[in-house]
Write an enzyme that holds these catalytic residues in place. Structure first.
Site, PDB file in Angstrom:
ATOM      1  N   SER A  60      31.176 -25.959  -9.594  1.00 27.99           N
ATOM      2  CA  SER A  60      30.202 -25.796  -8.510  1.00 27.99           C
ATOM      3  C   SER A  60      30.166 -27.015  -7.597  1.00 27.99           C
ATOM      4  CB  SER A  60      28.809 -25.557  -9.084  1.00 27.99           C
ATOM      5  OG  SER A  60      28.816 -24.452  -9.949  1.00 27.99           O
TER       6      SER A  60
HETATM    7  N1  SAH Z   1      28.910 -24.456 -14.670  1.00 29.18           N
HETATM    8  C1  SAH Z   1      30.317 -24.508 -14.359  1.00 29.18           C
HETATM    9  C2  SAH Z   1      30.740 -23.553 -13.301  1.00 29.18           C
HETATM   10  C3  SAH Z   1      30.724 -22.156 -13.813  1.00 29.18           C
HETATM   11  S1  SAH Z   1      31.852 -21.043 -13.050  1.00 29.18           S
HETATM   12  C4  SAH Z   1      30.773 -25.915 -14.072  1.00 29.18           C
HETATM   13  O1  SAH Z   1      29.949 -26.860 -14.128  1.00 29.18           O
HETATM   14  O2  SAH Z   1      31.963 -26.102 -13.861  1.00 29.18           O
HETATM   15  C5  SAH Z   1      31.386 -19.610 -13.960  1.00 29.18           C
HETATM   16  C6  SAH Z   1      32.031 -19.488 -15.314  1.00 29.18           C
HETATM   17  O3  SAH Z   1      31.446 -18.367 -15.973  1.00 29.18           O
HETATM   18  C7  SAH Z   1      33.522 -19.211 -15.268  1.00 29.18           C
HETATM   19  O4  SAH Z   1      34.173 -20.181 -16.036  1.00 29.18           O
HETATM   20  C8  SAH Z   1      33.677 -17.826 -15.889  1.00 29.18           C
HETATM   21  O5  SAH Z   1      34.857 -17.679 -16.673  1.00 29.18           O
HETATM   22  C9  SAH Z   1      32.440 -17.746 -16.757  1.00 29.18           C
HETATM   23  N2  SAH Z   1      31.978 -16.380 -17.075  1.00 29.18           N
HETATM   24  C10 SAH Z   1      32.105 -15.246 -16.340  1.00 29.18           C
HETATM   25  N3  SAH Z   1      31.558 -14.187 -16.980  1.00 29.18           N
HETATM   26  C11 SAH Z   1      31.065 -14.677 -18.156  1.00 29.18           C
HETATM   27  C12 SAH Z   1      30.392 -14.083 -19.267  1.00 29.18           C
HETATM   28  N4  SAH Z   1      30.118 -12.775 -19.312  1.00 29.18           N
HETATM   29  N5  SAH Z   1      30.035 -14.878 -20.304  1.00 29.18           N
HETATM   30  C13 SAH Z   1      30.320 -16.207 -20.300  1.00 29.18           C
HETATM   31  N6  SAH Z   1      30.963 -16.821 -19.270  1.00 29.18           N
HETATM   32  C14 SAH Z   1      31.326 -16.078 -18.219  1.00 29.18           C
END
Ligand code: SAH
Length: 211
Positions: A60
């Site tokens: 992010s």
């Molecule tokens: N907080 C993160 C950014 C998150 S991006 C940071 O600091 O870098 C969102 C993430 O959620 C991605 O890695 C994606 O693979 C994951 N994601 C998507 N669907 C999901 C689910 N159902 N359960 C867990 N993770 C999920």
């Protein structure tokens, strides 16, 4: 990447008024973003925009991460659930904020990202984060209740069973919306069934996937 680059980012976020709280400023200073980006994006690690990771995920934008952390108002010793570990940066920042007695559980659906995040977090010295490779759509009732729950993926709604995993008096943050823009929503749990909602503005997150 130097400490100066990180210091410039922290200074910028403070001047913009996004970073305010001493503990969060310390977290940004001690958990540097360059440890969480892909090698090819290293030169832009301290720019205030999201960067691609693998599998369609992104780390992010720093101002969004700071904005969310300010509203989460983390306290020492808290137990926090994150859904969407990605790079692990936000999880590590939260781990720093709650101190050694606190605990972050972060759920990531993609194995490659869960492993990437674990490697990144271990470089920072933050040791109170547990990354689980798991579909987070139902939260993680095994370790509930949590005093804070944060979604870093877009959802169309927060399911009741996840709301049940939040302590009374706890705070949940989630980007809610199915289009390509979401309303960052804060819910404070007043009692078992009642939530005080606050809409914090429009943001863009990657959508939640299901397994
Ligand atoms: N907080 C993160 C950014 C998150 S991006 C940071 O600091 O870098 C969102 C993430 O959620 C991605 O890695 C994606 O693979 C994951 N994601 C998507 N669907 C999901 C689910 N159902 N359960 C867990 N993770 C999920």
């Amino acid at each position: 990447m130097t400490n100066d680059d990180n210091a410039r980012l922290v200074d910028f976020l403070e001047r913009e008024g996004v970073l305010k709280t001493k503990r969060i400023i310390e977290a940004f200073t001690n958990v540097p973003r360059h440890m969480f980006v892909l090698e090819e994006n290293m030169d832009n690690a301290y720019a205030d925009y999201p960067l691609p990771l693998m599998k369609g995920a992104t780390i992010s934008q720093p101002s969004t991460v700071a904005f969310m952390l300010e509203y989460l108002n983390l306290q020492p010793g808290e137990k926090v659930l994150e859904i969407g570990t990605g790079s692990g940066w936000n999880a590590a920042l939260m781990g720093y904020c709650i101190g050694k007695k606190g605990n972050v559980i972060s759920l990531e659906i993609e194995k490659a990202l869960a492993e990437f995040a674990e490697r990144n977090i271990s470089k920072t010295g933050v040791s109170n984060v547990t990354v689980l490779c798991k579909d987070g759509s139902g939260g993680y009732s095994e370790k509930a209740p949590y005093s804070r729950i944060v979604y870093t993926v877009a959802v169309d709604e927060v399911p009741v069973n996840v709301l049940e995993q939040l302590k009374i008096g706890g705070i949940l943050l989630a980007p809610i919306g199915i289009d390509n823009v979401q309303v960052l929503t804060m819910m404070e749990k007043a009692d078992k069934k009642r939530f005080k909602k606050k809409y914090l503005g429009y943001f863009q997150f990657v959508p939640m996937r299901s397994s």
